[in-house]
Design a protein around this motif. Structure first.
Motif, PDB file in Angstrom:
ATOM      1  N   GLN A 142       5.153   4.650   7.544  1.00  0.00           N
ATOM      2  CA  GLN A 142       5.290   3.514   8.465  1.00  0.00           C
ATOM      3  C   GLN A 142       5.817   2.277   7.743  1.00  0.00           C
ATOM      4  OE1 GLN A 142       2.138   4.973   8.101  1.00  0.00           O
ATOM      5  NE2 GLN A 142       1.820   6.074  10.017  1.00  0.00           N
TER       6      GLN A 142
ATOM      7  N   ARG B 152      -0.634   8.225   3.626  1.00  0.00           N
ATOM      8  CA  ARG B 152      -0.671   8.162   5.097  1.00  0.00           C
ATOM      9  C   ARG B 152       0.051   6.925   5.615  1.00  0.00           C
ATOM     10  NH1 ARG B 152      -6.905   8.266   5.561  1.00  0.00           N
ATOM     11  NH2 ARG B 152      -6.368   6.812   3.928  1.00  0.00           N
ATOM     12  N   ARG B 153      -0.008   5.843   4.879  1.00  0.00           N
ATOM     13  CA  ARG B 153       0.586   4.580   5.328  1.00  0.00           C
ATOM     14  C   ARG B 153       2.065   4.443   4.921  1.00  0.00           C
ATOM     15  NH1 ARG B 153       0.046  -0.471   7.005  1.00  0.00           N
ATOM     16  NH2 ARG B 153       0.469  -2.213   5.634  1.00  0.00           N
ATOM     17  N   ARG B 154       2.443   5.092   3.850  1.00  0.00           N
ATOM     18  CA  ARG B 154       3.787   4.938   3.279  1.00  0.00           C
ATOM     19  C   ARG B 154       4.920   5.132   4.292  1.00  0.00           C
ATOM     20  NH1 ARG B 154       4.062   8.898  -0.541  1.00  0.00           N
ATOM     21  NH2 ARG B 154       2.619   7.694  -1.787  1.00  0.00           N
TER      22      ARG B 154
ATOM     23  N   ASP C 104      -0.651   4.786  -0.711  1.00  0.00           N
ATOM     24  CA  ASP C 104      -1.372   5.465   0.374  1.00  0.00           C
ATOM     25  C   ASP C 104      -0.383   6.356   1.122  1.00  0.00           C
ATOM     26  OD1 ASP C 104      -2.629   6.237   2.722  1.00  0.00           O
ATOM     27  OD2 ASP C 104      -3.516   4.278   3.105  1.00  0.00           O
TER      28      ASP C 104
ATOM     29  N   ARG D  35       0.824  -1.210   0.000  1.00  0.00           N
ATOM     30  CA  ARG D  35       0.000   0.000   0.000  1.00  0.00           C
ATOM     31  C   ARG D  35       0.864   1.268   0.000  1.00  0.00           C
ATOM     32  NH1 ARG D  35      -3.806  -1.629   4.742  1.00  0.00           N
ATOM     33  NH2 ARG D  35      -3.397  -3.808   4.459  1.00  0.00           N
TER      34      ARG D  35
END
Length: 168
Positions: free
Chosen positions: A45, A41-43, A39, A36
């Motif tokens: 992490q 926002r997720r990248r 994304d 993902r």
């Protein structure tokens, strides 16, 4: 150094299994999709966890074949599925001094080898290869250290390159 100690079963050759017929571009798309990375926002992490795994591969297996590097990365991922271990890659690596290099100098001295470690980390996190370790949660390199107490013949699974893999 690859031969098992007395009493250990003879290892068989493990081969990683790439999803059949995928081109490099298809594999890149698969990595982006599975992790993902699109994304925003997720990248951050995901990339932080990938960096931790890349460091583990670099410091534990930089002189190994690609299969040996995949196997070391897989042990970290196998620990994620084990309730006895933390639930993020970075925490698994930092857990209870499991990887002694984490307390030393973390300078990357060979950028090419680190790029390979980074690629291995992303491929393994995306599930591009099957587990070459047969579910191992532990490994050690007999040429560098003596056998730990958990490295028993019953726990032994396979030798890949300069590492022996176990599930105690």
């Amino acid at each position: 150094p690859d031969a098992p100690a007395a009493g250990e079963p003879t290892p068989t050759t493990a081969q990683p299994s790439v999803r059949a017929g995928a081109s490099p571009a298809q594999i890149r798309r698969l990595i982006v999709s599975r992790l993902r990375l699109a994304d925003a926002r997720r990248r951050p992490q995901v990339l932080r966890q990938a960096r931790c795994l890349a460091y583990a591969v670099y410091f534990e297996a930089q002189g190994e074949t690609r299969l040996g590097q995949l196997a070391v990365a897989q042990v970290v991922l196998n620990r994620l599925r084990d309730p006895a271990y933390p639930k993020t890659i970075c925490r698994v690596i930092a857990d209870r001094g499991q990887f002694p290099w984490t307390t030393g100098d973390l300078t990357i001295r060979d950028a090419t080898r680190f790029r390979i470690a980074w690629s291995v980390a992303l491929h393994m996190m995306a599930g591009i290869f099957t587990d070459p370790t047969r579910g191992a949660t532990h490994f050690y390199a007999p040429a560098r250290v003596g056998a730990p107490a958990w490295a028993t013949p019953d726990a032994y699974l396979i030798t890949i390159g300069g590492h022996r893999f176990f599930r105690p």
